[in-house]
Design an enzyme around this catalytic site. Sequence first.
Site, PDB file in Angstrom:
ATOM      1  N   LYS A 169       3.746   5.597   5.378  1.00 60.98           N
ATOM      2  CA  LYS A 169       3.055   4.307   5.263  1.00 60.98           C
ATOM      3  C   LYS A 169       2.781   3.679   6.628  1.00 60.98           C
ATOM      4  O   LYS A 169       2.385   2.516   6.709  1.00 60.98           O
ATOM      5  CB  LYS A 169       3.880   3.357   4.401  1.00 60.98           C
ATOM      6  N   PRO A 205       0.835  -1.208   0.000  1.00 52.88           N
ATOM      7  CA  PRO A 205       0.000   0.000   0.000  1.00 52.88           C
ATOM      8  C   PRO A 205       0.870   1.259   0.000  1.00 52.88           C
ATOM      9  O   PRO A 205       1.916   1.317   0.631  1.00 52.88           O
ATOM     10  CB  PRO A 205      -0.793  -0.133   1.303  1.00 52.88           C
ATOM     11  N   GLU A 206       0.407   2.266  -0.732  1.00 51.08           N
ATOM     12  CA  GLU A 206       1.147   3.518  -0.814  1.00 51.08           C
ATOM     13  C   GLU A 206       0.531   4.539   0.140  1.00 51.08           C
ATOM     14  O   GLU A 206      -0.461   4.270   0.818  1.00 51.08           O
ATOM     15  CB  GLU A 206       1.145   4.006  -2.255  1.00 51.08           C
ATOM     16  N   ARG A 216      12.371  -4.917  -6.061  1.00 50.36           N
ATOM     17  CA  ARG A 216      10.991  -4.534  -6.384  1.00 50.36           C
ATOM     18  C   ARG A 216      10.788  -4.636  -7.888  1.00 50.36           C
ATOM     19  O   ARG A 216      11.744  -4.629  -8.659  1.00 50.36           O
ATOM     20  CB  ARG A 216      10.706  -3.091  -5.938  1.00 50.36           C
TER      21      ARG A 216
END
Length: 275
Positions: free
Chosen positions: A51, A2-3, A260
């Site tokens: 975050k 989640p950002e 990533r």
Amino acid sequence: MPEGDTVWLTARKLHDSLAGRALTLSDLRVPRFATADLTGREILDVTPRGKHLLTRIEGGLTLHSHLRMDGAWRVFAAGERWRGGPSHQVRAVLGNTEHTAVGYRLPVLELLRTQDEDRVVGHLGPDLLGPDWDPTTAVRNLLADPGRPLGETLLDQRNLAGIGNVYKSELAFMARVTPWLPVGELAPGVPERLVATAQRLLEENKNRFDRRTTTTARTPAPVGGAGRRPGEQHLFVYGREGRPCLRCGTAIRRAGQDERVTYWCPGCQSGPAAA
């Protein structure tokens, strides 16, 4: 993962459901805090920091959580059946007479003194959606290591807090450079525009889970593309490997970067590509 915009919206939903009410249900299902009983204490507020989620509780306590890749907080009406995963994935339960918040698969969950919050969030750079937002500091942080690739620099929460993998790829595309370009090679004015665009995008998306960076871009609908109207495209490059670039038509590519995944268009993003 989640950002910052997703975390902001999660915090708002938790705050609206819990703040100002005393807990009638408290269950922290992690060994270190399994015996902590918060029942009877009032939730004061739920605040996002990058975050991270900070649930502040009467008596000078803060419940710190981080969603990372798979974590989620779900809010249900009192007595409603929980939905979000099997019971063994529940890490936290906070409830009052009206709502129950259930934390699933939370990789970070700890109870600390509110006065010690800097221990877990003090390292973060300016928060793109926070009251401390400072674009000048964010730009200075981004350029502090000129040889570092742009994608890695954007993801480093010590530079600016809230950008994740989706925005990393989208921002590089919008700047017309690859995520592997050293930040010191960005043209004059580009770092400032990158930072301003990042803040604008998170601000525009913070009230919805269906994130979008495009406006009127339309492409043929993907096979099985449930949940979107035919032809609607919400993101420029992220998740679009092999599909045509909305700007130049070149097939979008995907590669790893700093453990990533990264998406980019080799046709209209200049700079080095994946090794």
